[in-house]
Design a protein around this motif. Structure first.
Motif, PDB file in Angstrom:
ATOM      1  N   LYS A 233      67.838  23.622  28.875  1.00  0.00           N
ATOM      2  CA  LYS A 233      68.321  23.390  30.384  1.00  0.00           C
ATOM      3  C   LYS A 233      69.555  24.304  30.638  1.00  0.00           C
ATOM      4  O   LYS A 233      69.290  24.811  31.861  1.00  0.00           O
ATOM      5  N   SER A 234      70.346  24.508  29.761  1.00  0.00           N
ATOM      6  CA  SER A 234      71.637  25.375  30.071  1.00  0.00           C
ATOM      7  C   SER A 234      71.013  26.695  30.185  1.00  0.00           C
ATOM      8  O   SER A 234      71.505  27.490  31.398  1.00  0.00           O
ATOM      9  N   ASN A 235      70.270  27.216  29.292  1.00  0.00           N
ATOM     10  CA  ASN A 235      69.907  28.574  29.715  1.00  0.00           C
ATOM     11  C   ASN A 235      69.094  28.776  31.041  1.00  0.00           C
ATOM     12  O   ASN A 235      69.014  29.873  31.828  1.00  0.00           O
ATOM     13  N   LEU A 236      68.179  27.666  31.383  1.00  0.00           N
ATOM     14  CA  LEU A 236      67.341  27.690  32.582  1.00  0.00           C
ATOM     15  C   LEU A 236      68.285  27.597  33.798  1.00  0.00           C
ATOM     16  O   LEU A 236      68.122  28.022  35.002  1.00  0.00           O
ATOM     17  N   THR A 237      69.435  26.817  33.891  1.00  0.00           N
ATOM     18  CA  THR A 237      70.443  26.930  35.025  1.00  0.00           C
ATOM     19  C   THR A 237      70.937  28.097  35.200  1.00  0.00           C
ATOM     20  O   THR A 237      71.056  28.677  36.439  1.00  0.00           O
ATOM     21  N   ILE A 238      71.536  28.946  34.243  1.00  0.00           N
ATOM     22  CA  ILE A 238      71.973  30.437  34.245  1.00  0.00           C
ATOM     23  C   ILE A 238      70.947  31.294  34.881  1.00  0.00           C
ATOM     24  O   ILE A 238      71.041  31.953  35.956  1.00  0.00           O
ATOM     25  N   LEU A 239      69.602  31.304  34.266  1.00  0.00           N
ATOM     26  CA  LEU A 239      68.516  31.898  34.726  1.00  0.00           C
ATOM     27  C   LEU A 239      68.226  31.786  35.944  1.00  0.00           C
ATOM     28  O   LEU A 239      68.184  32.532  36.960  1.00  0.00           O
ATOM     29  N   LEU A 240      67.954  30.508  36.547  1.00  0.00           N
ATOM     30  CA  LEU A 240      67.608  30.169  37.885  1.00  0.00           C
ATOM     31  C   LEU A 240      68.638  30.365  39.118  1.00  0.00           C
ATOM     32  O   LEU A 240      68.499  30.904  39.932  1.00  0.00           O
TER      33      LEU A 240
ATOM     34  N   SER B  51      57.757  29.710  40.152  1.00  0.00           N
ATOM     35  CA  SER B  51      56.937  28.838  39.253  1.00  0.00           C
ATOM     36  C   SER B  51      57.363  28.899  37.888  1.00  0.00           C
ATOM     37  O   SER B  51      58.223  30.124  37.543  1.00  0.00           O
ATOM     38  N   ILE B  52      56.789  28.175  36.864  1.00  0.00           N
ATOM     39  CA  ILE B  52      57.046  28.201  35.545  1.00  0.00           C
ATOM     40  C   ILE B  52      56.838  29.739  35.102  1.00  0.00           C
ATOM     41  O   ILE B  52      57.486  30.357  33.958  1.00  0.00           O
TER      42      ILE B  52
ATOM     43  N   LEU C 150      59.240  21.579  29.615  1.00  0.00           N
ATOM     44  CA  LEU C 150      59.680  22.649  30.495  1.00  0.00           C
ATOM     45  C   LEU C 150      59.873  22.271  31.820  1.00  0.00           C
ATOM     46  O   LEU C 150      60.770  22.779  32.845  1.00  0.00           O
ATOM     47  N   VAL C 151      58.826  21.933  32.548  1.00  0.00           N
ATOM     48  CA  VAL C 151      58.695  21.270  33.983  1.00  0.00           C
ATOM     49  C   VAL C 151      59.707  20.555  34.274  1.00  0.00           C
ATOM     50  O   VAL C 151      60.387  20.665  35.251  1.00  0.00           O
ATOM     51  N   GLU C 152      59.944  19.283  33.595  1.00  0.00           N
ATOM     52  CA  GLU C 152      61.193  18.501  33.804  1.00  0.00           C
ATOM     53  C   GLU C 152      62.420  19.060  33.413  1.00  0.00           C
ATOM     54  O   GLU C 152      63.432  18.857  34.270  1.00  0.00           O
ATOM     55  N   ALA C 153      62.506  20.014  32.724  1.00  0.00           N
ATOM     56  CA  ALA C 153      63.739  20.685  32.338  1.00  0.00           C
ATOM     57  C   ALA C 153      64.249  21.675  33.638  1.00  0.00           C
ATOM     58  O   ALA C 153      65.259  21.847  33.855  1.00  0.00           O
ATOM     59  N   VAL C 154      62.989  22.313  34.145  1.00  0.00           N
ATOM     60  CA  VAL C 154      63.316  23.133  35.303  1.00  0.00           C
ATOM     61  C   VAL C 154      63.907  22.258  36.623  1.00  0.00           C
ATOM     62  O   VAL C 154      64.933  22.278  37.372  1.00  0.00           O
ATOM     63  N   GLU C 155      63.098  21.053  36.528  1.00  0.00           N
ATOM     64  CA  GLU C 155      63.385  20.181  37.658  1.00  0.00           C
ATOM     65  C   GLU C 155      64.943  19.605  37.422  1.00  0.00           C
ATOM     66  O   GLU C 155      65.811  19.378  38.452  1.00  0.00           O
TER      67      GLU C 155
END
Length: 155
Positions: free
Chosen positions: A50-57, A143-144, A102-107
């Protein structure tokens, strides 16, 4: 029953627990704390993703919304995207069961990413346009497949 070693020296407790498992000394195991540590380990894996997705997004968003900034500013965003996308891919490779999260983590990560992108956008200086909050979509626009695509930069 309380385990003083667990409270005093976690690393030593871990080494002792490994030794007990290797020696099949199951009756000596501190089961309560072992379960607690395994639960925390699972949470840590999800939190890292989740942390890495936050920065990436956040940086994908900034490239999309602040498309008109000088290339010199975009450079650090591209680098961050490369780094954090690789971390996400490594998370998923090292722990394949995270793919189902992954989907939940992105959300879960997207609202924080949006907030971060907005805050960083407000720090713009030297005549650079500060985007209005409404320019940042409230729902993840990626999208994923795009998020994981090593050639995608949100543009």
């Amino acid at each position: 029953m309380p385990n003083p070693l667990y409270d005093q020296d976690l690393q030593l407790w871990i080494e002792q627990t490994i030794q007990q498992l290797q020696n099949h000394e199951f009756e000596a195991l501190d089961i309560e704390h072992l379960i607690e540590e395994l639960v925390d380990l699972g949470k840590a894996e999800k939190n890292a993703l989740k942390s890495n997705l936050t920065i990436l997004l956040a940086h994908l968003l900034k490239l999309r919304v602040q498309y008109d900034v000088p290339d010199s500013m975009k450079g650090s965003w591209y680098s961050s995207i490369l780094e954090h996308r690789q971390r996400v891919i490594n998370n998923l490779t090292d722990t394949p069961s995270l793919k189902s999260f992954l989907v939940e983590a992105v959300e879960k990560a997207y609202p924080d990413a949006r907030k971060l992108a907005i805050k960083e956008g407000k720090l713009a200086k030297f005549g650079i346009r500060i985007p209005h909050e409404s320019e940042y979509p409230t729902v993840c626009p990626f999208s994923i497949e795009q998020i994981l695509d090593e050639d995608f930069y949100g543009l």
